[in-house]
Scaffold this active site. Structure first.
Site, PDB file in Angstrom:
ATOM      1  N   SER A  96      -9.292 -15.731 -24.881  1.00  0.00           N
ATOM      2  CA  SER A  96      -8.475 -16.755 -25.503  1.00  0.00           C
ATOM      3  C   SER A  96      -7.762 -16.123 -26.829  1.00  0.00           C
ATOM      4  O   SER A  96      -6.740 -17.097 -27.338  1.00  0.00           O
ATOM      5  CB  SER A  96      -9.647 -18.108 -25.958  1.00  0.00           C
ATOM      6  N   SER A 134     -13.451 -12.986 -25.419  1.00  0.00           N
ATOM      7  CA  SER A 134     -11.950 -13.303 -25.776  1.00  0.00           C
ATOM      8  C   SER A 134     -11.392 -12.207 -26.882  1.00  0.00           C
ATOM      9  O   SER A 134     -10.348 -12.434 -27.412  1.00  0.00           O
ATOM     10  CB  SER A 134     -12.028 -14.863 -26.192  1.00  0.00           C
ATOM     11  N   LYS A 162      -6.336 -16.779 -35.896  1.00  0.00           N
ATOM     12  CA  LYS A 162      -6.210 -17.417 -34.678  1.00  0.00           C
ATOM     13  C   LYS A 162      -6.401 -18.925 -34.783  1.00  0.00           C
ATOM     14  O   LYS A 162      -7.210 -19.341 -35.556  1.00  0.00           O
ATOM     15  CB  LYS A 162      -7.313 -16.763 -33.617  1.00  0.00           C
TER      16      LYS A 162
END
Length: 465
Positions: free
Chosen positions: A150, A174, A74
């Site tokens: 996210s 998230s 990520k």
């Protein structure tokens, strides 16, 4: 190129490599082919690190648990030497760390082949991944919907078949919320279970933690086995597991006492489809022999949402201004999305004692959950209060208070477990061929119970459609 790549989970791919039925280069070529085919429509991968991956294979990969398996990081928190780290923000454009985060080093030691970064909400601050730096990530099942946030890029990459699992972070839901929206398994570990350093001692006051979104329970379990453990200088350390999590995922759990929570502490309405999935999960647990009741805790008297909002703004402000100072960039808020900049500005002249007060609220939640889990093993709830998230709904306002209200209406069940530091997972159930996440939470250090329960559910009701 390896033709059946997308049929396998990460453990399965590693087994193919171990048996000589596929090579790391073949798997990398297959993964790159899938990214090149799918990413133009989904926008899941924001940085392609193909040359890094090829060089890692040429240098001979470590013979770890996931030797030769393609993997995506990520675009948030974790540094990788020579790879961009922009955190979904225009402010950090061009930043390339010269070191590996401890967790990245552990991923590499496990034999994973890191070949890209996935799109993130700016600075990890939203339940939708629609930043101004790279644009919106779309849900593979319906491009009109958000993939969540996210960790939306990670979830879209896994759900579409680019990779079987991908790194994700969770500071308020998230990992679990994107997993729910994309039909994936997502476990947020206990506070301190995975390392934050070596450049920091915690992330978001210990409220945030890194792990992954996966298609199978065993992938999540085996990856946590390979990467868990504290490091020198870390503030938090989770209790050491007594047995491997991968082994836990293979074994049915003992009889558990499970409490069902139907309404969130903030009073948000829950869609019927989410409640129907919750009821289905409760019935399944009861059929497995567990004790299921409605004796869930009620902590609605604690003002958790304002406390987390204040802490998030304070933490983000420090990150933004510290980075700008190191990079020699003036007026950093001009490069931050308007809603997030407004949140930072709103906190800039507030007294420091308010941050301490907010932290006291967070710690009170942790104490209450610790007492509750003395009598119950699991709390079962919806992962989200709404089953889908249209694009632009969370990104359409520049009013940070309105953004917060909408986020609280969509995903109110996840953040309390970040505050408490306990492990929680989203398990996919399905209604009318649409994925809906159901959340299970356990006491500090009890990922073993969650993996055992998740494995039993996966065997009883496979979710990969």
């Amino acid at each position: 190129m390896f033709a059946d790549y997308a049929r396998y989970d990460a453990v399965g791919l590693a087994e193919l490599v171990a048996r000589g039925e596929a090579s790391p280069q073949e798997l990398l070529d297959a993964a790159i082919s899938e990214v090149e085919r799918l990413n133009p429509a989904l926008n899941a991968v924001c940085h392609k690190l193909y040359d890094h991956a090829r060089a890692a294979i040429a240098a001979r990969l470590p013979r770890g648990r996931f030797h030769g398996v393609p993997f995506l990081l990520k675009d948030l928190d974790l540094a990788m030497a020579g790879a961009p780290l922009t955190e979904g923000s225009r402010l950090m454009a061009g930043y390339v760390p010269d070191f590996d985060s401890t967790l990245v080093a552990r991923y590499k030691a496990a034999g994973l082949v890191i070949f890209g970064r996935t799109n993130s909400a700016e600075l990890g601050l939203s339940f939708t991944t629609e930043n101004l730096a790279f644009g919106a990530t779309r849900n593979p099942r319906d491009p009109s919907l958000s993939a969540g946030g996210s960790s939306g890029g990670a979830a879209a990459a896994v759900a579409s078949g680019m990779v079987p699992m991908a790194h994700a972070t969770d500071g308020g839901g998230s990992i679990r919320q994107p997993a729910a929206l994309n039909g994936l398994f997502g476990l947020k570990p206990t506070r301190g279970r995975t390392p934050p350093g070596p450049d920091k001692s915690d992330v978001f006051f210990g409220i945030a933690v890194s792990h992954a979104v996966t298609r199978s329970v065993r992938d999540s379990a085996a990856l946590l086995d390979a990467t868990l453990g504290s490091e020198p200088g870390a503030i938090f350390a989770a209790p050491a597991p007594q047995v491997s999590y991968e082994r836990c995922a293979e074994c049915d759990p003992p009889r558990l006492r499970i409490a069902v929570q139907r309404r969130p502490f903030n009073g948000a309405a829950v869609e019927p489809a989410c409640l129907a999935a919750l009821d289905e999960a409760a019935r399944l647990c009861e059929a497995m022999g567990h004790i299921v009741d409605d004796d869930a805790p009620d902590f609605s008297d604690v003002e958790l949402s304002p406390a987390l909002a204040l802490l998030s703004s304070a933490f983000t402000a420090e990150r933004v201004f510290a980075f700008a100072a190191r990079a020699g960039r003036s007026d950093p808020l001009d490069k931050i999305e308007p809603g997030h900049a407004a949140a930072i500005r709103s906190r800039m002249n507030r007294p420091a004692w308010e941050v301490v007060e907010a932290m006291n609220v967070v710690r009170e939640i942790g104490r209450r959950y610790a007492r509750y889990f003395e009598t119950h093993d699991i709390i079962l709830s919806p992962t989200t209060a709404t089953a889908e998230l249209p694009l632009r709904w969370l990104a359409s306002s520049e009013d940070f208070a309105e953004i917060g209200r909408r986020a609280g209406a969509h995903a109110p069940f996840t953040a309390p477990y970040n505050a408490a530091g306990v492990p929680a997972m989203s398990v996919p159930f399905w209604r009318d061929s649409k994925p809906i996440g159901v959340q299970f939470a356990a006491a500090v250090g009890r990922e073993d119970v969650l993996f055992s329960l998740a494995g039993a559910i996966e065997r009883a009701k496979p979710w990969r459609l």
